[in-house]
Design a protein around this motif. Structure first.
Motif, PDB file in Angstrom:
ATOM      1  N   TRP A  47      -4.017   0.110  -7.143  1.00  0.00           N
ATOM      2  CA  TRP A  47      -3.387   1.386  -7.493  1.00  0.00           C
ATOM      3  C   TRP A  47      -1.888   1.188  -7.733  1.00  0.00           C
ATOM      4  O   TRP A  47      -1.325   1.734  -8.683  1.00  0.00           O
ATOM      5  CB  TRP A  47      -3.600   2.395  -6.359  1.00  0.00           C
ATOM      6  CG  TRP A  47      -3.067   3.771  -6.637  1.00  0.00           C
ATOM      7  CD1 TRP A  47      -3.755   4.840  -7.133  1.00  0.00           C
ATOM      8  CD2 TRP A  47      -1.713   4.227  -6.435  1.00  0.00           C
ATOM      9  NE1 TRP A  47      -2.927   5.932  -7.262  1.00  0.00           N
ATOM     10  CE2 TRP A  47      -1.661   5.590  -6.849  1.00  0.00           C
ATOM     11  CE3 TRP A  47      -0.556   3.641  -5.955  1.00  0.00           C
ATOM     12  CZ2 TRP A  47      -0.500   6.353  -6.782  1.00  0.00           C
ATOM     13  CZ3 TRP A  47       0.620   4.394  -5.903  1.00  0.00           C
ATOM     14  CH2 TRP A  47       0.638   5.733  -6.298  1.00  0.00           C
ATOM     15  N   HIS A  75      -2.936   4.061  -0.716  1.00  0.00           N
ATOM     16  CA  HIS A  75      -3.534   3.491  -1.919  1.00  0.00           C
ATOM     17  C   HIS A  75      -3.524   1.964  -1.809  1.00  0.00           C
ATOM     18  O   HIS A  75      -2.626   1.389  -1.186  1.00  0.00           O
ATOM     19  CB  HIS A  75      -2.757   3.908  -3.160  1.00  0.00           C
ATOM     20  CG  HIS A  75      -2.700   5.387  -3.374  1.00  0.00           C
ATOM     21  ND1 HIS A  75      -3.779   6.117  -3.811  1.00  0.00           N
ATOM     22  CD2 HIS A  75      -1.686   6.278  -3.204  1.00  0.00           C
ATOM     23  CE1 HIS A  75      -3.438   7.390  -3.914  1.00  0.00           C
ATOM     24  NE2 HIS A  75      -2.178   7.521  -3.547  1.00  0.00           N
ATOM     25  N   GLU A  83       0.859  -1.172   0.000  1.00  0.00           N
ATOM     26  CA  GLU A  83       0.000   0.000   0.000  1.00  0.00           C
ATOM     27  C   GLU A  83       0.902   1.231   0.000  1.00  0.00           C
ATOM     28  O   GLU A  83       1.678   1.439   0.931  1.00  0.00           O
ATOM     29  CB  GLU A  83      -0.916  -0.005   1.226  1.00  0.00           C
ATOM     30  CG  GLU A  83      -1.945  -1.134   1.201  1.00  0.00           C
ATOM     31  CD  GLU A  83      -2.877  -1.075   2.402  1.00  0.00           C
ATOM     32  OE1 GLU A  83      -2.451  -0.566   3.465  1.00  0.00           O
ATOM     33  OE2 GLU A  83      -4.017  -1.524   2.287  1.00  0.00           O
ATOM     34  N   GLU A  87       0.684   8.651   0.824  1.00  0.00           N
ATOM     35  CA  GLU A  87       0.870  10.050   0.422  1.00  0.00           C
ATOM     36  C   GLU A  87       1.370  10.863   1.614  1.00  0.00           C
ATOM     37  O   GLU A  87       1.414  10.364   2.752  1.00  0.00           O
ATOM     38  CB  GLU A  87      -0.451  10.631  -0.095  1.00  0.00           C
ATOM     39  CG  GLU A  87      -1.008   9.932  -1.331  1.00  0.00           C
ATOM     40  CD  GLU A  87      -0.276  10.310  -2.621  1.00  0.00           C
ATOM     41  OE1 GLU A  87       0.646  11.159  -2.559  1.00  0.00           O
ATOM     42  OE2 GLU A  87      -0.618   9.746  -3.684  1.00  0.00           O
TER      43      GLU A  87
END
Length: 505
Positions: free
Chosen positions: A259, A255, A246, A249
């Motif tokens: 993704w 994400h 994952e 950010e």
């Protein structure tokens, strides 16, 4: 393109049967020469018909190899950390760097970019924090606010503030680099006296890198830089083992894996658009073999969904981590049987036989990988101890992904002339050469591993045909469709002919 003829196993059997039944006591020079040539024809590249230009280059290679073997220090007989600088001065290595090597089929996601780029580029970005663990490793995170404390770690330090107080940041940056690689200028045998010690450091290095490369802006740049480094080493295709983490950010949001896989796809397309002679890359989704059966089942379910949604970029599935300490494939047999039970095509590319133990559950991973219909075998170091697995892999065309430097650094073999792949090359077993975790070993791309395979495994008998077949194998045994393999081979052939014409003096 030169055609590989079928290996003459039947002819060998007939000739040997003749000698066993004839009872001849006087050796015949012609028969001796026939036996020598027949054995040579069985080795990797032994059936390759070379052009005139290739023969001239082959003559040059043999001359260089003989000179290499006369050196006071022979690099394949030495630990790679001691041999690296010697290899860099080798005319053979210089030639191998120029050689189009086809594809790298066994490379891990967070071990493909040299650590100097990470330190000089990534850790100098704004909002980068670092802490020291109780075990003297380091951790990183990017955050728009002061990060939450990590267990067993010191208080976070904002690197831009810390560096601003320093007169000279060189020693500090070098200390960070030292936490991101296994490479050492000290005696590697003393620094890493056992497999347990080096694997512990190995895993700490990945944890140190994790917070840097899973930050979304870095993740994109890191992967692009990784493709660049392989491309500059004349690798035209890549199959990357990736945990699909994952990605986070700056605000702390995350994400999902879809993704992450889509981002791999987008960056790959951008790189191939920027470099039209690079054929592309595909992802082998991986999970650590230390998980339990429930987690494995859930992950295989997710892998099937990703395979369905991203068939162009997703190549298949594998388990990673230290084989001797992880759960064997047989433990996960129910989860790994799900795709076949549902009629779903999820190719497997299992790590198996990366061990020097014998007779354990782990040692049976080679047989279980074949039972589970693996497309290739990662490492396969123990294959010589498994004649059934060896014969099955040959008949099915299941290639071994051989990573010479990795096997030596992780203490499976000392002298690379004694690597099991040396014996496998003499009989033309399906092999590809790859580099596993090059950045962690102080290497890059594929050239160092090709050097060890050509000079160390092959001895005097390996030749340009051996190198050519190994490069072709990397496309032949890739996860590309037959149509794409033909296109990739045509692209590789053009680059190969250019390489030969420029170096066959």
């Amino acid at each position: 393109m030169a055609v590989l003829l079928q290996r003459p196993h039947a002819a060998v059997a007939c000739l040997l049967l003749y000698f066993l039944s004839s009872g001849l006591s006087i050796p015949d020079p012609r028969q001796r020469e026939a036996l020598i040539q027949l054995e040579a024809s069985m080795q990797t590249g032994g059936q390759m018909v070379l052009t005139d230009a290739e023969q001239r280059l082959d003559t040059l290679l043999l001359k260089r190899k003989l000179e290499e073997m006369d050196r006071a220090q022979f690099p394949p007989a030495m630990h790679f950390f001691k041999a690296r600088d010697l290899i860099r001065t080798s005319p053979i290595f210089n030639l191998l760097q120029k050689m189009p090597k086809g594809g790298a089929l066994h490379v891990h996601d967070f071990a493909m970019v040299d650590v100097e780029w990470i330190v000089k580029n990534v850790t100098y970005r704004p909002h980068c924090y670092m802490c020291y663990t109780d075990s003297q490793s380091i951790r990183f995170i990017f955050s728009s606010r002061w990060p939450k404390a990590l267990p067993h770690c010191s208080s976070w330090t904002l690197l831009e503030n810390l560096r601003a107080k320093m007169m000279n940041t060189t020693d500090f940056d070098n200390s960070i680099m030292g936490n991101m690689t296994l490479f050492t200028d000290q005696d590697p045998e003393a620094v890493y006296p056992s497999q347990d010690v080096i694997w512990d450091v190995f895993e700490q290095v990945f944890l140190a890198l994790w917070g840097l490369v899973t930050y979304a802006p870095v993740f994109r740049d890191y992967y692009y830089q990784g493709l660049t480094q392989f491309y500059l080493d004349n690798v035209m295709y890549l199959e990357l083992r990736a945990l699909l983490p994952e990605i986070y950010e700056l605000d702390g949001s995350y994400h999902d894996r879809a993704w992450t896989l889509k981002t791999y796809q987008e960056v790959t397309r951008r790189f191939t658009a920027d470099h039209p002679d690079f054929f592309g890359a595909r992802i082998i989704f991986t999970i650590h073999r230390g998980v339990n059966a429930t987690v494995m089942e859930r992950t295989v379910e997710e892998a099937m969904a990703l395979q369905r949604d991203f068939p162009d970029i997703m190549a298949g599935f594998d388990t990673v981590g230290r084989e001797d300490k992880g759960r064997p494939l047989w433990y996960f047999r129910d989860a790994l049987s799900l795709p076949a039970g549902r009629g779903v095509n999820l190719p497997f590319f299992f790590h198996a036989g990366e061990t020097d133990l014998e007779g354990t559950e782990v040692d049976q991973n080679l047989l279980d990988a074949l039972l589970l219909n693996t497309s290739r075998i990662g490492h396969g170091f123990a294959l010589l101890r498994h004649p059934v697995a060896k014969e099955l892999s040959r008949k099915r065309g299941v290639a071994l992904e051989v990573c010479p430097i990795s096997n030596q650094v992780l203490k499976l073999v000392n002298d690379l002339r004694n690597h099991p792949a040396a014996a496998l090359m003499t009989e033309g077993h399906p092999l590809v050469i790859s580099s596993d975790d090059p950045a962690l070993f102080g290497a890059s791309g594929l050239s160092y591993d090709f050097y060890e395979a050509f000079v160390g495994f092959g001895g005097i008998r390996s030749h340009l045909g051996s190198l050519k077949e190994l490069a072709i194998n990397s496309i032949k045994y890739s996860s590309l469709t037959p149509v794409l393999q033909e296109k990739a081979l045509a692209l590789w052939q053009r680059r190969w002919e250019k390489f030969v014409s420029e170096n066959a003096f």
